[in-house]
Design a protein around this motif. Sequence first.
Motif, mmCIF file in Angstrom:
data_model
loop_
_atom_site.group_PDB
_atom_site.id
_atom_site.type_symbol
_atom_site.label_atom_id
_atom_site.label_comp_id
_atom_site.label_asym_id
_atom_site.label_seq_id
_atom_site.Cartn_x
_atom_site.Cartn_y
_atom_site.Cartn_z
ATOM 1 N N ASP A 252 0.863 -1.066 -0.054
ATOM 2 C CA ASP A 252 -0.110 0.013 0.104
ATOM 3 C C ASP A 252 0.829 1.269 0.005
ATOM 4 N N LYS A 253 2.024 1.259 0.839
ATOM 5 C CA LYS A 253 2.895 2.419 0.914
ATOM 6 C C LYS A 253 3.690 2.552 -0.470
ATOM 7 N N ALA A 254 3.932 1.495 -1.053
ATOM 8 C CA ALA A 254 4.818 1.591 -2.249
ATOM 9 C C ALA A 254 4.036 2.104 -3.630
ATOM 10 N N PHE A 255 2.807 1.779 -3.435
ATOM 11 C CA PHE A 255 2.007 1.738 -4.827
ATOM 12 C C PHE A 255 1.123 3.028 -4.724
ATOM 13 N N GLY A 256 0.632 3.324 -3.421
ATOM 14 C CA GLY A 256 -0.149 4.428 -3.306
ATOM 15 C C GLY A 256 -1.457 4.324 -4.194
ATOM 16 N N TRP A 257 -1.712 5.665 -4.901
ATOM 17 C CA TRP A 257 -2.855 5.997 -5.595
ATOM 18 C C TRP A 257 -2.822 5.084 -6.804
ATOM 19 N N VAL A 258 -1.315 4.525 -7.350
ATOM 20 C CA VAL A 258 -1.430 3.634 -8.496
ATOM 21 C C VAL A 258 -1.605 2.322 -7.956
ATOM 22 N N LEU A 259 -2.043 1.767 -7.021
ATOM 23 C CA LEU A 259 -1.907 0.278 -6.556
ATOM 24 C C LEU A 259 -2.942 -0.469 -7.345
ATOM 25 N N GLU A 260 -4.138 -0.005 -7.737
ATOM 26 C CA GLU A 260 -5.103 -0.793 -8.492
ATOM 27 C C GLU A 260 -4.837 -0.934 -10.017
#
Length: 370
Positions: A252-260
């Motif tokens: 979650d921390k690494a990908f943030g708003w582009v996780l999905e």
Amino acid sequence: MIARKNMGRASPLLLVLLALGFFLATYNLITMVVHNRAASGKWVMDGLDWFDPIIGKPEELNRVQATNVKYHVVLTATDAPYSKWQCRIMYYWYKKVRNMDGSDMGGFTRVLHSGSPDDLMEEIPTVVVDPLPDGIDRGYIVLNRPWAFVQWLEKAIIDEEYVLMAEPDHIFVNPLPNLAHGDHPAAFPFFYIKPAENEKILRKYYPEEKGPVTNIDPIGNSPVIIKKSILEKIAPTWMNVSLTMKDDPETDKAFGWVLEMYAYALASALHGVQHILHKDFMLQPPWDLEVGRKYIIHYTYGCDYNMKAVLLKAAFSLCIINQYLIIVVTIQGELTYGKIGEWRFDKRSYLRGPPPRNLSLPPRGVPESV
């Protein structure tokens, strides 16, 4: 007789020069093609328009072609004012280019994941689906997107074999053909989706026996043109991977708003689906400067410019009209990204309602895309 023989025989030097020229031309061609493939490990179609777009692609592309080239345009949305005005603009431009030469657009569906109908139902073709249960998205509303597609695919009855996954903040600026080839979907490569640089995290979900992480395309789920039958296989995995990644603090921390977005690329790779990357699929102002032959404007970034006054050249700057001295100046806009400009357009400025009519045009010097 001697003259006739000399005319019909090329000199050794000329033959050497011709051979050298042919070698250099062939070498440059091969080098360019190899470079385009090696740049991302994928075949990028654009920039090689003169080159056969099928040669060098996976062999299946030569055998499997679309039986129905039309695609169905699908976007997910909420009933918030911010989402509504973007959907109305997007649908307007869909209708504007749908029947133009070169377009393979079919029907259109807004998948409304708010759980109940809204006041755009009669204006825009809409299917209502449920949102995720309360608290599951933890404020990351994009997690509703894969869940919305899972529900829509279970009930969708459409004529088209293919689907374009689009978003409310897309504007069609040129007729969009079906860029997919058979079972190989088409997608836009995002510069910030970097599987190779995030191998440690991605290995939690993509085991080594599946192959290198470069099998994961540098894409999100939109824009993507894909067979509906293939999306039906990917969508549940996309949803489950998204939720699992969101539950892992490191991911979650690494990908943030582009996780999905990573989740869709990962889910596709888990199913062995490789996308054909099209750089001209979309442009994103203010970084992409010209529209050209690109198909979609994605206005996700804020466009901020100052209104710097520039004195015109001396030869043209002074004139006398009716005994008044006139000094001529022009306004030249400069990008002030990260700082609110004197002229700006940012979709996030209109969270509670649509932009006003008759927005002012940007100053001179601003890119065509803006």
